[in-house]
Design an enzyme around this catalytic site. Structure first.
Site, mmCIF file in Angstrom:
data_model
loop_
_atom_site.group_PDB
_atom_site.id
_atom_site.type_symbol
_atom_site.label_atom_id
_atom_site.label_comp_id
_atom_site.label_asym_id
_atom_site.label_seq_id
_atom_site.Cartn_x
_atom_site.Cartn_y
_atom_site.Cartn_z
ATOM 1 C CG HIS A 9 -0.207 0.042 2.525
ATOM 2 N ND1 HIS A 9 0.305 1.199 3.067
ATOM 3 C CD2 HIS A 9 0.097 -0.944 3.401
ATOM 4 C CE1 HIS A 9 0.891 0.932 4.210
ATOM 5 N NE2 HIS A 9 0.787 -0.372 4.440
ATOM 6 C CD GLU A 87 2.301 -4.808 8.075
ATOM 7 O OE1 GLU A 87 2.585 -5.996 7.834
ATOM 8 O OE2 GLU A 87 2.988 -3.854 7.690
#
Length: 230
Positions: A9, A87
């Site tokens: 990202h 994550e």
């Protein structure tokens, strides 16, 4: 030959503020939004065409995926979201400024928490504002599998079933795949793909930009690995 493209990202608001993010659902910064668009432009310039895409259930990765696919003129490509691509969960460090954490716990301890393959950070309290236990997006999961802290080893164990059940079969079926995810979930999968040792993966960094490309043969052996460049 198939292509697997990993896009971490773009910069998030907490990246910008130097905070531990983990599973906190933080948005992209203005810079991060542009990085995602630029990633898509590089993909278009490289002539890479996707058959499907995967991302996490965190907005910074979802938005990066959508923005990149749109800029690549491939917004129609099917996207599947999974918590397994989230994550790494930073536990009780979530929301802390990295410099302040170093001041509180010591540089060496924080470095070990961040970079050790198998050392866990402190667990997040169940009543923490960013606890996943009360987050509706994880309501379908057994509470026992929702983490309170993760290291890279646990992150890989969590992501690997998704690789084996979804990503690898698509690649073996001749499909080009886009994965919009996070620094550590991508590192975990890269460790598996490249068969890196626990020590070797510690030196691997995944930048917010540009995307990382693997060209793979029918057995998913690496033929070529590179970052896209303008």
């Amino acid at each position: 030959m198939v292509k697997l493209v990993f896009a971490r990202h773009g910069e998030s608001e907490w990246n910008k503020a130097n905070l531990f993010t983990g599973w906190a659902d933080v948005d992209l910064s203005e810079k991060g939004t542009q990085q995602a668009i630029d990633a898509g432009k590089l993909i278009k310039e490289a002539g890479i065409e996707f058959d499907l895409a995967f991302t996490s259930v965190l907005k910074r990765a979802i938005k990066t995926t959508n923005l990149a696919l749109e800029a690549a003129d491939q917004l129609w490509v099917p996207v599947e979201k999974s918590w397994r691509l989230n994550e790494r969960h930073y536990g009780g460090l979530t929301g802390l400024n990295k410099a302040e954490a170093a001041a509180e716990f010591g540089d060496e301890q924080v470095h070990i928490w961040r970079r050790s393959y198998d050392t866990l950070p402190p667990e997040m309290a169940k009543d923490h504002e960013h606890s996943a236990h009360t987050d509706r997006r994880y309501a379908h999961l057994d509470d026992s599998v929702i983490p309170d802290a993760e290291n890279l080893k646990v992150t890989l164990e969590r992501a690997l079933p998704f690789w084996e059940d979804k990503i690898a079969p698509a690649l073996k079926d001749g499909k080009n795949v886009f994965v919009g995810a996070h620094g550590n979930s991508i590192r975990a999968l890269v460790k598996h793909i490249k068969q890196l040792s626990d020590d070797e993966i510690m030196d691997v960094e995944i930048p917010n930009f540009p995307p990382l490309v693997f060209e793979l043969d029918e057995n998913l052996n690496i033929v070529k690995e590179y970052y896209l460049e303008a």
